[in-house]
Design an enzyme around this catalytic site. Structure first.
Site, PDB file in Angstrom:
ATOM      1  N   HIS A 237      -2.012   3.788  11.900  1.00 35.61           N
ATOM      2  CA  HIS A 237      -3.460   2.843  11.890  1.00 35.61           C
ATOM      3  C   HIS A 237      -4.441   3.666  13.160  1.00 35.61           C
ATOM      4  O   HIS A 237      -3.887   3.948  13.754  1.00 35.61           O
ATOM      5  CB  HIS A 237      -3.011   1.199  12.333  1.00 35.61           C
ATOM      6  CG  HIS A 237      -4.489   0.110  12.385  1.00 35.61           C
ATOM      7  ND1 HIS A 237      -5.255   0.253  12.889  1.00 35.61           N
ATOM      8  CD2 HIS A 237      -3.276  -1.104  11.826  1.00 35.61           C
ATOM      9  CE1 HIS A 237      -5.767  -0.869  13.311  1.00 35.61           C
ATOM     10  NE2 HIS A 237      -4.902  -0.998  12.136  1.00 35.61           N
ATOM     11  N   HIS A 344       2.306   3.583  11.361  1.00 36.24           N
ATOM     12  CA  HIS A 344       1.616   2.069  11.444  1.00 36.24           C
ATOM     13  C   HIS A 344       2.675   1.184  10.206  1.00 36.24           C
ATOM     14  O   HIS A 344       3.280   0.116  10.290  1.00 36.24           O
ATOM     15  CB  HIS A 344       0.191   1.008  11.300  1.00 36.24           C
ATOM     16  CG  HIS A 344      -0.112   0.260  10.774  1.00 36.24           C
ATOM     17  ND1 HIS A 344       0.321  -0.749  12.073  1.00 36.24           N
ATOM     18  CD2 HIS A 344      -0.941  -0.385   9.741  1.00 36.24           C
ATOM     19  CE1 HIS A 344       0.068  -2.110  12.074  1.00 36.24           C
ATOM     20  NE2 HIS A 344      -0.541  -2.114  10.688  1.00 36.24           N
ATOM     21  N   ARG A 379      -2.094   2.200   1.861  1.00 38.31           N
ATOM     22  CA  ARG A 379      -1.995   0.553   1.782  1.00 38.31           C
ATOM     23  C   ARG A 379      -3.494  -0.056   2.037  1.00 38.31           C
ATOM     24  O   ARG A 379      -3.912   0.661   2.944  1.00 38.31           O
ATOM     25  CB  ARG A 379      -1.150  -0.036   2.463  1.00 38.31           C
ATOM     26  CG  ARG A 379      -1.278  -1.531   2.127  1.00 38.31           C
ATOM     27  CD  ARG A 379      -0.061  -1.793   3.166  1.00 38.31           C
ATOM     28  NE  ARG A 379       0.032  -1.265   4.534  1.00 38.31           N
ATOM     29  CZ  ARG A 379      -0.805  -2.759   5.885  1.00 38.31           C
ATOM     30  NH1 ARG A 379      -0.892  -3.875   4.977  1.00 38.31           N
ATOM     31  NH2 ARG A 379      -0.898  -2.041   6.818  1.00 38.31           N
TER      32      ARG A 379
END
Ligand code: FAD
Ligand code: SIN
Length: 529
Positions: A237, A344, A379
């Site tokens: 992240h 993350h 993602r």
């Protein structure tokens, strides 16, 4: 002790709880979880859940955004299924009492995040996970045939190939579970077992993940003979709070969705040099841009600035982030927030089909532990909670239509083998190995990789695994020891997958193979014991 149940669910995040609720209409459910019921990545989710609920949005757009972020490795049918079932699953949560933020007309207040071309993030201010967990925990506690076992940690799956080789295909018939309070390993026997143990951020030194995220379920499934895929795709992240007193605190991507800008120490913006979507480019690009700026400048962090927005808006939209930063002396309505990228989300995991089945009979995997084909090489933000909800429904449907209730119970399941189980005072070995793994993963297998760094990481992880194998069966089993063994396995799987993929794609970036190579590598890296 031996405990029999129809369905054994390991993990109590959004995946485990939403599936448990559904399965409770078909039989008895045992949910085991290694801390208290709420402690999970789900609880800390901030941004929200992506779903097509806006008038200007469409399934086609959400599918296209997801597939674009996944760079050639998403499974089309999975993405289609997850996206198209999203709105129904959101309505289900609302039916359980989840109170999502709404605008003045009463419609969902839809947030925006990186890689999404539309506003489609359903959220509860910046504490979406807390709201979802409250609704799910309340509903689960109301069901008489759900038993919840807290402070109970799965040690290993019980599979027939280990003790009844003549019983045909490898079937999972339950798991050994450590009762942490009683310091005893129990045998849970079930007609179907579900791994819902979440991700593995703790394999890295800097992570947004809570302490429970050790990849336990993935390691257990791998040891039991299941296929594991795409472990090289670990998402960093871009913006975790950089502050010596803040452990693992995320600064949601939703801030960038509301206009926050990334800057260097002296205020210079830099994202336009990396991508036309600037701050809202997909995560791999933003995280790599920050990593590259940090390496160029030698600074410890960059800064995320939302102070140009109205203070009342900031406080209402991001109350949790505002409070947390203020406690640490940072007023986000007036100044920029120091941030760094941190591990993350694990895009890979145990391979499942479109009904959540692994390649071991009667073993299902739901949530971040699974590799369903939803995320490919990267993602899209807020697609994870959505995937958990939809796959809980798909697994439920599979079990409901199947003949699992008629499965014969195996006889004479062996009790847990405790090994020599000497009470050792050498816990320093465990903490030393933990520390080494997390550092080597951060330094050698992080955002930017090279062949040489991966080679070094492999040599070191082999050495550490050798040590763990030497002492594992000597020590009394504790959660620290179990997590160490699992994290070492997950590290090994990430390193081996990263070494196998000789290209750069999505979250896997290797300076020695900087280009995408569709001809040879538009495929999953699958590992099996
Ligand atoms: P988890 O929620 O992590 O639950 C795993 C459960 O398994 C826990 O109860 C844990 O204690 C238990 N467990 C683990 N090992 C064992 C064992 N050996 N034995 C027994 N129990 C075990 N995604 C989004 O889509 N939107 C967001 O806004 C978002 N924000 C996030 C913010 C943060 C800070 C983090 C860390 C993640 C975020 N994510 C978000 C990702 C998302 O939260 C996770 O992918 C998702 O919650 C995973 O759900 P899960 O049920 O699979 O696992
Ligand atoms: C965030 O709020 O930035 C996290 C969203 C996600 O990981 O999907």
């Amino acid at each position: 002790m031996e405990i029999k149940t129809d369905f054994l669910i390991i993990g109590s995040g959004i995946a485990g709880l939403s599936l448990g609720l559904k399965l409770s209409s078909l039989g008895t459910v045992a949910i085991v979880t290694k801390r208290d019921i709420k402690e999970s990545a789900t609880f800390y989710a901030q941004g929200g859940i992506s779903a097509v609920m806006g008038e200007d949005d469409s399934f086609e757009d959400h599918i296209e955004d997801t597939i674009r972020a996944g760079i050639g490795l998403c499974r089309g049918e999975t993405v289609k299924k997850v996206v198209s079932e999203g709105p129904a699953r959101i309505r289900e949560l609302v039916g359980m009492g989840a109170d999502f933020s709404r605008d003045s007309s009463g419609a969902f207040d839809l947030g925006k995040e990186g890689g999404h071309t539309k506003r489609r993030i359903i959220h509860a201010a910046d504490i979406t996970g807390r709201e979802v967990m409250s609704a799910l925990v309340g509903a689960v506690r109301d069901k008489k045939n759900i038993s919840i076992y807290e402070q109970s940690m799965a040690v290993d799956l019980i599979t027939t190939s280990k003790f009844a080789k003549d019983q045909g295909e490898n079937s999972c018939i339950g798991a050994y579970i450590l009762d942490k309070k009683e310091k005893r390993v129990d045998t849970f026997i079930a007609k179907a077992t579900v791994i819902a143990t979440g991700g593995a951020g703790k394999v890295y030194r800097f992570t947004s993940n809570p302490d429970v995220a050790n990849g336990d379920g993935i390691a257990m499934a791998y040891r039991a003979g299941a296929s594991v895929a795409n472990m090289e795709f670990f998402q960093f992240h871009p913006t975790c709070l950089y502050h010596r007193e803040a452990k693992s605190f995320l600064i949601s991507e939703a801030l960038r969705g509301e206009g926050a800008i990334l800057k260097l120490k002296k205020g210079k913006k830099f994202m336009a040099n990396y991508h036309p979507m600037k701050e809202l480019a997909p995560r791999d690009i933003v995280a790599r841009a920050i990593d590259s700026e940090l390496k160029k400048t030698g600074d410890d962090c960059v800064f995320l600035d939302i102070s140009m927005r109205d203070p009342d808006f900031i406080i209402k939209r991001f109350p949790n982030i505002y409070e947390k930063c203020l406690d640490l002396g940072i007023d986000i309505t007036k100044e920029a927030i120091p941030v760094v990228p941190a591990a993350h989300y694990l895009c890979g995991g145990v391979v499942t089909d479109l009904e959540g089945r692994s390649d071991i009979d009667r073993l299902y995997v739901c949530g971040e532990s699974a590799s369903t084909g939803m995320h490919g090489a990267n993602r899209l933000a807020s697609n994870s909670l959505l995937e958990c909800l939809v796959f809980a429904e798909l697994i439920y449907q599979n079990i409901n239509k199947g003949n699992i209730a008629d499965k014969e119970e195996p006889v004479d399941v062996p009790a847990w083998n405790p090994g020599r189980a000497v009470d050792s005072d050498e816990s320093v070995i465990v903490s030393q190995n933990w520390d080494e793994i997390r550092r080597l993963m951060q330094n050698y297998v992080g955002i930017v990789r090279t062949d040489k760094r991966l080679e070094r990481a492999k040599r070191r992880i082999e050495l550490i695994q050798g040590e763990i194998a030497e002492y594992y069966w000597d020590f009394i089993v504790t959660s620290d020891l179990l997590e160490l063994r699992n994290i070492a396995t997950v590290a090994e799987l990430i390193i081996r997958s990263a070494m196998t993929r000789k290209e750069s794609r999505g979250l896997h970036y290797n300076l020695d193979h900087p280009d995408i190579d569709d001809k040879n590598w538009k495929k999953d890296v699958v590992l099996k014991l």
